[in-house]
Design a protein around this motif. Structure first.
Motif, PDB file in Angstrom:
ATOM      1  N   ARG A  44      -8.236 -25.587  -4.344  1.00  0.00           N
ATOM      2  CA  ARG A  44      -8.856 -24.955  -5.263  1.00  0.00           C
ATOM      3  C   ARG A  44      -7.866 -24.190  -6.402  1.00  0.00           C
ATOM      4  O   ARG A  44      -8.261 -23.243  -7.072  1.00  0.00           O
ATOM      5  CB  ARG A  44      -9.811 -23.906  -4.712  1.00  0.00           C
ATOM      6  N   ARG A  45      -6.722 -25.015  -6.574  1.00  0.00           N
ATOM      7  CA  ARG A  45      -6.062 -24.634  -7.547  1.00  0.00           C
ATOM      8  C   ARG A  45      -6.196 -25.209  -8.789  1.00  0.00           C
ATOM      9  O   ARG A  45      -7.068 -26.187  -8.878  1.00  0.00           O
ATOM     10  CB  ARG A  45      -4.628 -24.960  -7.020  1.00  0.00           C
ATOM     11  N   PRO A  46      -5.974 -24.669 -10.069  1.00  0.00           N
ATOM     12  CA  PRO A  46      -5.033 -23.409 -10.041  1.00  0.00           C
ATOM     13  C   PRO A  46      -5.882 -22.085  -9.927  1.00  0.00           C
ATOM     14  O   PRO A  46      -7.000 -21.966  -9.864  1.00  0.00           O
ATOM     15  CB  PRO A  46      -4.430 -23.565 -11.755  1.00  0.00           C
ATOM     16  N   LEU A  47      -5.172 -21.087  -9.600  1.00  0.00           N
ATOM     17  CA  LEU A  47      -5.582 -19.535  -9.117  1.00  0.00           C
ATOM     18  C   LEU A  47      -5.276 -18.585 -10.108  1.00  0.00           C
ATOM     19  O   LEU A  47      -4.165 -18.781 -10.613  1.00  0.00           O
ATOM     20  CB  LEU A  47      -4.900 -19.545  -7.701  1.00  0.00           C
ATOM     21  N   GLU A  48      -5.684 -17.539  -9.924  1.00  0.00           N
ATOM     22  CA  GLU A  48      -5.589 -16.498 -10.750  1.00  0.00           C
ATOM     23  C   GLU A  48      -5.750 -15.127  -9.780  1.00  0.00           C
ATOM     24  O   GLU A  48      -6.689 -15.021  -9.269  1.00  0.00           O
ATOM     25  CB  GLU A  48      -6.544 -16.379 -12.119  1.00  0.00           C
ATOM     26  N   LEU A  49      -4.696 -14.549  -9.714  1.00  0.00           N
ATOM     27  CA  LEU A  49      -4.445 -13.181  -9.104  1.00  0.00           C
ATOM     28  C   LEU A  49      -5.434 -12.208  -9.873  1.00  0.00           C
ATOM     29  O   LEU A  49      -4.899 -11.693 -11.139  1.00  0.00           O
ATOM     30  CB  LEU A  49      -3.039 -12.700  -8.936  1.00  0.00           C
ATOM     31  N   VAL A  50      -6.465 -11.639  -9.757  1.00  0.00           N
ATOM     32  CA  VAL A  50      -7.344 -10.829 -10.286  1.00  0.00           C
ATOM     33  C   VAL A  50      -7.558  -9.577  -9.818  1.00  0.00           C
ATOM     34  O   VAL A  50      -8.197  -8.617 -10.336  1.00  0.00           O
ATOM     35  CB  VAL A  50      -8.917 -11.503 -10.655  1.00  0.00           C
ATOM     36  N   TYR A  51      -6.969  -9.381  -8.597  1.00  0.00           N
ATOM     37  CA  TYR A  51      -7.175  -7.845  -8.108  1.00  0.00           C
ATOM     38  C   TYR A  51      -6.147  -7.510  -7.028  1.00  0.00           C
ATOM     39  O   TYR A  51      -5.848  -8.460  -6.420  1.00  0.00           O
ATOM     40  CB  TYR A  51      -8.489  -7.749  -7.509  1.00  0.00           C
ATOM     41  N   ILE A  52      -5.660  -6.328  -7.166  1.00  0.00           N
ATOM     42  CA  ILE A  52      -4.602  -5.805  -6.186  1.00  0.00           C
ATOM     43  C   ILE A  52      -4.900  -4.448  -5.804  1.00  0.00           C
ATOM     44  O   ILE A  52      -4.910  -3.513  -6.764  1.00  0.00           O
ATOM     45  CB  ILE A  52      -3.245  -5.973  -6.539  1.00  0.00           C
ATOM     46  N   ALA A  53      -4.830  -4.135  -4.499  1.00  0.00           N
ATOM     47  CA  ALA A  53      -4.952  -2.459  -3.944  1.00  0.00           C
ATOM     48  C   ALA A  53      -3.922  -2.285  -3.151  1.00  0.00           C
ATOM     49  O   ALA A  53      -3.520  -3.323  -2.245  1.00  0.00           O
ATOM     50  CB  ALA A  53      -6.362  -2.400  -3.330  1.00  0.00           C
ATOM     51  N   LYS A  54      -3.175  -1.196  -3.231  1.00  0.00           N
ATOM     52  CA  LYS A  54      -1.812  -0.957  -2.579  1.00  0.00           C
ATOM     53  C   LYS A  54      -2.251   0.029  -1.364  1.00  0.00           C
ATOM     54  O   LYS A  54      -3.105   0.944  -1.756  1.00  0.00           O
ATOM     55  CB  LYS A  54      -0.954  -0.499  -3.552  1.00  0.00           C
ATOM     56  N   PHE A  55      -1.686  -0.062  -0.289  1.00  0.00           N
ATOM     57  CA  PHE A  55      -2.056   1.033   0.815  1.00  0.00           C
ATOM     58  C   PHE A  55      -0.578   1.250   1.596  1.00  0.00           C
ATOM     59  O   PHE A  55       0.249   0.359   1.453  1.00  0.00           O
ATOM     60  CB  PHE A  55      -2.800   0.117   1.790  1.00  0.00           C
ATOM     61  N   SER A  56      -0.432   2.391   2.310  1.00  0.00           N
ATOM     62  CA  SER A  56       0.798   2.499   2.855  1.00  0.00           C
ATOM     63  C   SER A  56       0.597   2.602   4.113  1.00  0.00           C
ATOM     64  O   SER A  56       1.477   2.521   5.002  1.00  0.00           O
ATOM     65  CB  SER A  56       0.934   4.511   2.433  1.00  0.00           C
ATOM     66  N   GLU A  57      -0.836   2.465   4.622  1.00  0.00           N
ATOM     67  CA  GLU A  57      -0.981   2.110   6.001  1.00  0.00           C
ATOM     68  C   GLU A  57      -1.504   0.843   6.154  1.00  0.00           C
ATOM     69  O   GLU A  57      -2.489   0.434   5.800  1.00  0.00           O
ATOM     70  CB  GLU A  57      -1.846   3.194   6.617  1.00  0.00           C
ATOM     71  N   VAL A  58      -0.953   0.064   7.303  1.00  0.00           N
ATOM     72  CA  VAL A  58      -1.638  -1.255   7.465  1.00  0.00           C
ATOM     73  C   VAL A  58      -3.186  -1.220   7.874  1.00  0.00           C
ATOM     74  O   VAL A  58      -3.734  -2.016   7.579  1.00  0.00           O
ATOM     75  CB  VAL A  58      -0.595  -2.184   8.228  1.00  0.00           C
ATOM     76  N   THR A  59      -3.265  -0.419   8.661  1.00  0.00           N
ATOM     77  CA  THR A  59      -4.577  -0.431   9.401  1.00  0.00           C
ATOM     78  C   THR A  59      -5.684   0.008   8.311  1.00  0.00           C
ATOM     79  O   THR A  59      -6.783  -0.562   8.216  1.00  0.00           O
ATOM     80  CB  THR A  59      -4.801   0.956  10.224  1.00  0.00           C
ATOM     81  N   ASP A  60      -5.303   0.818   7.109  1.00  0.00           N
ATOM     82  CA  ASP A  60      -6.337   0.861   5.958  1.00  0.00           C
ATOM     83  C   ASP A  60      -6.430  -0.298   5.008  1.00  0.00           C
ATOM     84  O   ASP A  60      -7.619  -0.865   4.533  1.00  0.00           O
ATOM     85  CB  ASP A  60      -5.693   2.040   5.131  1.00  0.00           C
ATOM     86  N   ALA A  61      -5.370  -1.120   4.921  1.00  0.00           N
ATOM     87  CA  ALA A  61      -5.456  -2.388   4.013  1.00  0.00           C
ATOM     88  C   ALA A  61      -6.240  -3.470   5.041  1.00  0.00           C
ATOM     89  O   ALA A  61      -7.200  -3.991   4.334  1.00  0.00           O
ATOM     90  CB  ALA A  61      -3.955  -2.991   3.898  1.00  0.00           C
ATOM     91  N   ILE A  62      -5.918  -3.632   6.296  1.00  0.00           N
ATOM     92  CA  ILE A  62      -6.837  -4.319   7.156  1.00  0.00           C
ATOM     93  C   ILE A  62      -8.424  -3.845   6.915  1.00  0.00           C
ATOM     94  O   ILE A  62      -9.312  -4.983   6.804  1.00  0.00           O
ATOM     95  CB  ILE A  62      -6.555  -4.299   8.474  1.00  0.00           C
ATOM     96  N   ARG A  63      -8.513  -2.618   7.132  1.00  0.00           N
ATOM     97  CA  ARG A  63      -9.981  -2.290   7.178  1.00  0.00           C
ATOM     98  C   ARG A  63     -10.792  -2.479   5.738  1.00  0.00           C
ATOM     99  O   ARG A  63     -11.649  -3.143   5.551  1.00  0.00           O
ATOM    100  CB  ARG A  63     -10.214  -0.799   7.164  1.00  0.00           C
ATOM    101  N   PHE A  64     -10.078  -2.521   4.666  1.00  0.00           N
ATOM    102  CA  PHE A  64     -10.669  -2.650   3.323  1.00  0.00           C
ATOM    103  C   PHE A  64     -10.812  -4.115   3.268  1.00  0.00           C
ATOM    104  O   PHE A  64     -11.716  -4.707   2.625  1.00  0.00           O
ATOM    105  CB  PHE A  64      -9.427  -2.049   2.296  1.00  0.00           C
ATOM    106  N   GLU A  65      -9.797  -5.011   3.448  1.00  0.00           N
ATOM    107  CA  GLU A  65      -9.615  -6.501   3.391  1.00  0.00           C
ATOM    108  C   GLU A  65     -10.990  -6.881   4.005  1.00  0.00           C
ATOM    109  O   GLU A  65     -11.808  -7.863   3.514  1.00  0.00           O
ATOM    110  CB  GLU A  65      -8.443  -7.211   4.165  1.00  0.00           C
ATOM    111  N   LYS A  66     -11.329  -6.605   5.264  1.00  0.00           N
ATOM    112  CA  LYS A  66     -12.453  -6.671   6.127  1.00  0.00           C
ATOM    113  C   LYS A  66     -13.655  -6.426   5.358  1.00  0.00           C
ATOM    114  O   LYS A  66     -14.652  -7.000   5.519  1.00  0.00           O
ATOM    115  CB  LYS A  66     -12.534  -6.307   7.684  1.00  0.00           C
TER     116      LYS A  66
END
Length: 100
Positions: A44-66
């Motif tokens: 499915r390339r080419p790809l475009e990076l369209v969104y990034i959210a930064k987290f200091s806790e991996v558990t918060d990042a995992i929760r948001f990604e899910k």
């Protein structure tokens, strides 16, 4: 302090792929170069990076990604477009009534 990122890629056919990493630039490069033929983004390339959210806790990042994984396409698009005010409305289920 470690940083974790939830990222969203737009694929060539306009589908979205989301993931989590501690180095989004490296991870995007891996997706873009197609190092893993079994990855969703490989064909499915080419790809475009369209969104990034930064987290200091991996558990918060995992929760948001899910959470984002379960979202509708319209809701993901609102997030990508930074139309945050639309997110609550897009979360509501619409029920249609049938009159007899």
């Amino acid at each position: 302090m470690k940083e974790y990122f939830v990222y969203i890629l737009r694929c060539v056919e306009s589908s979205y792929y989301r993931g989590i990493t501690n180095d989004y630039q490296k991870r995007f490069s891996e997706h873009a170069s197609g190092i893993n033929p079994r990855c969703y983004t490989f064909n499915r390339r080419p790809l475009e990076l369209v969104y990034i959210a930064k987290f200091s806790e991996v558990t918060d990042a995992i929760r948001f990604e899910k959470q984002v994984k379960r979202w509708s396409r319209r809701k993901k698009e609102a997030l990508v477009e930074r139309e945050y005010e639309k997110l609550p409305t897009l979360s509501k289920k619409i029920f249609l009534t049938v009159s007899h």
